[in-house]
Scaffold this active site. Structure first.
Site, PDB file in Angstrom:
ATOM      1  N   LYS A  25       0.866  -1.183   0.000  1.00 46.87           N
ATOM      2  CA  LYS A  25       0.000   0.000   0.000  1.00 46.87           C
ATOM      3  C   LYS A  25       0.901   1.231   0.000  1.00 46.87           C
ATOM      4  O   LYS A  25       1.444   1.639   1.018  1.00 46.87           O
ATOM      5  CB  LYS A  25      -0.924   0.051   1.232  1.00 46.87           C
ATOM      6  CG  LYS A  25      -2.040   1.084   1.014  1.00 46.87           C
ATOM      7  CD  LYS A  25      -2.556   1.723   2.251  1.00 46.87           C
ATOM      8  CE  LYS A  25      -1.775   2.889   2.764  1.00 46.87           C
ATOM      9  NZ  LYS A  25      -1.627   4.054   1.865  1.00 46.87           N
ATOM     10  N   GLY A  60       6.535   5.229   8.600  1.00 44.49           N
ATOM     11  CA  GLY A  60       5.705   6.433   8.631  1.00 44.49           C
ATOM     12  C   GLY A  60       6.001   7.236   9.881  1.00 44.49           C
ATOM     13  O   GLY A  60       7.026   7.049  10.536  1.00 44.49           O
ATOM     14  N   SER A  61       5.073   8.095  10.222  1.00 42.24           N
ATOM     15  CA  SER A  61       5.278   8.965  11.388  1.00 42.24           C
ATOM     16  C   SER A  61       5.028   8.174  12.681  1.00 42.24           C
ATOM     17  O   SER A  61       4.424   7.091  12.667  1.00 42.24           O
ATOM     18  CB  SER A  61       4.310  10.139  11.314  1.00 42.24           C
ATOM     19  OG  SER A  61       2.986   9.636  11.359  1.00 42.24           O
ATOM     20  N   THR A 109       1.295   7.545  13.157  1.00 50.50           N
ATOM     21  CA  THR A 109       0.811   6.412  12.364  1.00 50.50           C
ATOM     22  C   THR A 109       1.247   5.103  13.011  1.00 50.50           C
ATOM     23  O   THR A 109       0.463   4.152  13.119  1.00 50.50           O
ATOM     24  CB  THR A 109       1.348   6.517  10.918  1.00 50.50           C
ATOM     25  OG1 THR A 109       0.770   7.659  10.313  1.00 50.50           O
ATOM     26  CG2 THR A 109       1.009   5.284  10.098  1.00 50.50           C
ATOM     27  N   GLY A 110       2.485   5.068  13.467  1.00 52.45           N
ATOM     28  CA  GLY A 110       2.993   3.859  14.121  1.00 52.45           C
ATOM     29  C   GLY A 110       2.163   3.493  15.338  1.00 52.45           C
ATOM     30  O   GLY A 110       1.891   2.315  15.591  1.00 52.45           O
ATOM     31  N   GLU A 145       8.878   1.411  11.536  1.00 56.00           N
ATOM     32  CA  GLU A 145      10.036   2.266  11.182  1.00 56.00           C
ATOM     33  C   GLU A 145       9.489   3.682  11.147  1.00 56.00           C
ATOM     34  O   GLU A 145       8.859   4.080  10.166  1.00 56.00           O
ATOM     35  CB  GLU A 145      10.571   1.881   9.793  1.00 56.00           C
ATOM     36  CG  GLU A 145      11.133   0.486   9.693  1.00 56.00           C
ATOM     37  CD  GLU A 145      12.504   0.356  10.334  1.00 56.00           C
ATOM     38  OE1 GLU A 145      13.126   1.392  10.633  1.00 56.00           O
ATOM     39  OE2 GLU A 145      12.936  -0.785  10.545  1.00 56.00           O
ATOM     40  N   CYS A 165      13.871  10.794   6.868  1.00 52.39           N
ATOM     41  CA  CYS A 165      13.756  10.336   8.261  1.00 52.39           C
ATOM     42  C   CYS A 165      15.088  10.466   8.998  1.00 52.39           C
ATOM     43  O   CYS A 165      15.123  10.829  10.159  1.00 52.39           O
ATOM     44  CB  CYS A 165      13.256   8.897   8.301  1.00 52.39           C
ATOM     45  SG  CYS A 165      14.298   7.770   7.370  1.00 52.39           S
ATOM     46  N   GLU A 208       9.861  16.011  15.578  1.00 54.71           N
ATOM     47  CA  GLU A 208      10.404  15.937  14.214  1.00 54.71           C
ATOM     48  C   GLU A 208       9.881  17.077  13.331  1.00 54.71           C
ATOM     49  O   GLU A 208       8.682  17.197  13.093  1.00 54.71           O
ATOM     50  CB  GLU A 208       9.995  14.593  13.593  1.00 54.71           C
ATOM     51  CG  GLU A 208      10.538  14.397  12.198  1.00 54.71           C
ATOM     52  CD  GLU A 208      10.049  13.098  11.563  1.00 54.71           C
ATOM     53  OE1 GLU A 208       8.874  12.730  11.759  1.00 54.71           O
ATOM     54  OE2 GLU A 208      10.855  12.447  10.873  1.00 54.71           O
TER      55      GLU A 208
END
Ligand code: NAD
Length: 491
Positions: free
Chosen positions: A170, A221-222, A225-226, A243, A277, A376
């Site tokens: 995806k 992702g961020s 999201t994680g 990650e 990242c 971040e």
């Protein structure tokens, strides 16, 4: 309008369209379907069916097919790189590198998968044999962000396939086109071994995670999201690789070659418009050289050319979308409100009528509590903080919720090794930021996540370990269960 690629075919689904926008021109270049649970169902069925054969295919045959994917990716390098620039904004030359690295990752795992060996375990008794074998999980869902759409896809898909899993990709809705353009490369595999579906994370991503037919979720992702993906996986007791975001420190010591260190700092801060990242996002500079270093940084930053990624003289392209640009600008303003100074940049570029161009920005008088530094900041910002020495630099570097990478510029071995041992980070770069190596593990600590991509570790993340115990005398050992009533049956 594009379509999902499932079981080796394009499926003409009727779904609401998501526009894919060129961040340099703000024009819609194509649309993708907003996939839903039905698309997830089709993809899972295809991947489950393919798993029955793919997992048992001999390693040498898998390797040949993975090499063929690499060859096909390379054969389309300029076209893929151009598409990536159109949808993601990153300069064409950087995308050419990304296409090459993605192909190389398939080559690497073709070999690592084929040559990977197991281990034997000393048995408890002489007539026993103990060893482990590695097995694929089943169906892997690869959820990919927009900043390195092909590379981060390859870091998941290549090891997952080499380990014998089948995959559903995806891509991010911002940059799905280059991934869909790889359908031809993946069509070398048995149908259903790789499938590509498009849609939002909240709808399609969540449907794939919740589906009982998926076994492992690999997401980059961020942190936010994680957290959501991790929570969904926890409900299912499903294996997840996270990650996530980073906030990498960059230490410049008093003995550093300032010409090299300042160029490297700009590279680490501005690559891909700061949307990396492992981009350096906090600069801790020894007080004794801070003025000189800052002057060099400002001079170099002013020489960088902002523009369309298709222009060969462009150094920095646009940011991915307006939300990202506004988020970064709000952080800069917030820091200024608390006493920080903008030495250059600090605004959306007035040179462009269209496009999300933000000027590369150097900031001084920044402190650790500003949002710009604390969380971040995904944009071309280079905030400089002064430190009195190594101990303070280490303390500041560690004062973070993240743990992806860390950088140092010094030739002093004692400083370099002390910082390496004490700073919490998955990768520690000494005098060479941002370099990856297919054979070396990559990943984060703390809230950046807990899995590893690349290297043999990256293959192991996609394999389960099964212990095999064999007793060739078929003997039940009463002395192994000295207190058990079970012994009466055997003695
Ligand atoms: P994002 O978190 O917005 O999206 C990443 C992917 O997750 C997308 O495909 C998105 O659709 C999907 N997603 C979002 N919510 C979801 C949900 N609830 N369920 C399932 N899927 C969901 O990230 P982004 O803006 O695309 O990328 C930037 C972020 O990625 C930054 O924080 C960056 O640091 C991080 N990143 C980390 C690494 C790493 O290796 N650690 C590498 C690159 C980028």
């Amino acid at each position: 309008m594009k379509h999902p690629w499932i079981a080796g075919k394009w499926h003409k689904v009727r779904r609401p369209a998501i526009p894919v926008v060129n961040p340099a021109t703000e024009e819609t270049i194509d649309c993708i379907p907003r996939g839903n649970a039905e698309d997830a169902e089709m993809a899972v069925r295809a991947a489950r069916a393919a798993f029955k054969t793919w997992r048992w295919m001999p390693g040498v045959e898998k390797a040949a097919l993975l090499h063929e994917i690499a060859r096909r990716i390379r054969a389309r390098q300029p076209a893929l790189a151009r598409l990536m620039t159109l949808e993601g904004g990153k300069p064409f030359c950087e995308n050419r590198d990304e296409v090459e690295w993605s192909a190389a990752c398939f080559d690497y795992y073709a070999e690592i998968g084929r040559h990977s060996r197991g281990n034997s375990i000393p048995p408890v008794f002489a007539h026993q044999v103990n060893f482990t074998i590695k097995e694929p999980y089943g169906v892997v869902v690869a959820i990919v962000p927009w900043n390195y759409p092909l590379l981060l896809m390859a870091w998941k898909v290549a090891p997952a396939l080499a380990a014998g899993n089948t995959v559903i990709i995806k891509p991010s809705s911002e940059t799905p086109l280059a991934t869909l353009a790889l359908a031809d490369a993946f069509s070398t595999l048995p149908a259903g071994t790789v499938n590509i579906v498009t849609g939002s994370g909240e709808e399609l991503g969540a449907a794939l995670i919740r589906h009982p037919g998926t076994d492992l979720i690999a997401v980059t992702g961020s942190v936010e999201t994680g957290q959501r993906v991790g929570a969904l996986c926890a409900e299912q007791i499903k294996k997840v690789h996270l990650e996530l975001g980073g906030n990498d420190p960059f230490i410049v010591c008093s003995d550093a070659n300032l010409e090299i260190a300042s160029r490297a700092a700009c590279w680490a801060a501005y690559l891909n418009a700061g949307q990396v990242c492992t981009g350096a996002k906090r600069f801790y500079v020894f007080d004794a050289i801070a003025d000189n270093f800052t002057r060099g940084i400002v001079r170099f930053t002013r020489s960088l050319k902002l523009g369309s990624g298709l222009n060969p003289t462009t150094d920095i392209g646009p940011m991915i979308h307006l939300r990202q640009l506004e988020d970064v600008h709000a952080r800069v303003q917030d820091a200024v409100g608390q006493g920080a100074r903008v030495l250059c940049g600090g605004r959306r570029s007035p040179k462009f009528k269209k496009g999300f161009f933000y000027e590369p920005t150097v900031m001084a008088d920044v402190n650790q509590d500003m949002r710009l530094v604390r969380t971040e900041t995904f944009g071309p910002i280079l905030p400089i903080m002064r430190v009195q020495g190594m101990d303070e630099a280490i303390e500041m570097a560690n004062d973070s919720a993240y743990g992806l990478g860390a950088n140092i510029y010094t030739n002093n071995m004692e400083w370099a090794m002390k910082a390496m041992e004490r700073i919490t980070a998955g990768t520690f770069w000494i005098n060479d930021p941002l370099s990856d190596n297919d054979a070396a593990p990559f990943g984060g600590m703390r809230r950046t996540g807990h899995s590893r991509e690349l290297g043999e570790e990256g293959l192991d993340e996609f394999r389960e370990t099964k212990h095999v115990h064999l007793d060739y005398k078929q003997e039940i050992k009463p002395y192994w269960y000295p207190y058990s009533r079970y012994n009466r049956l055997t003695s």
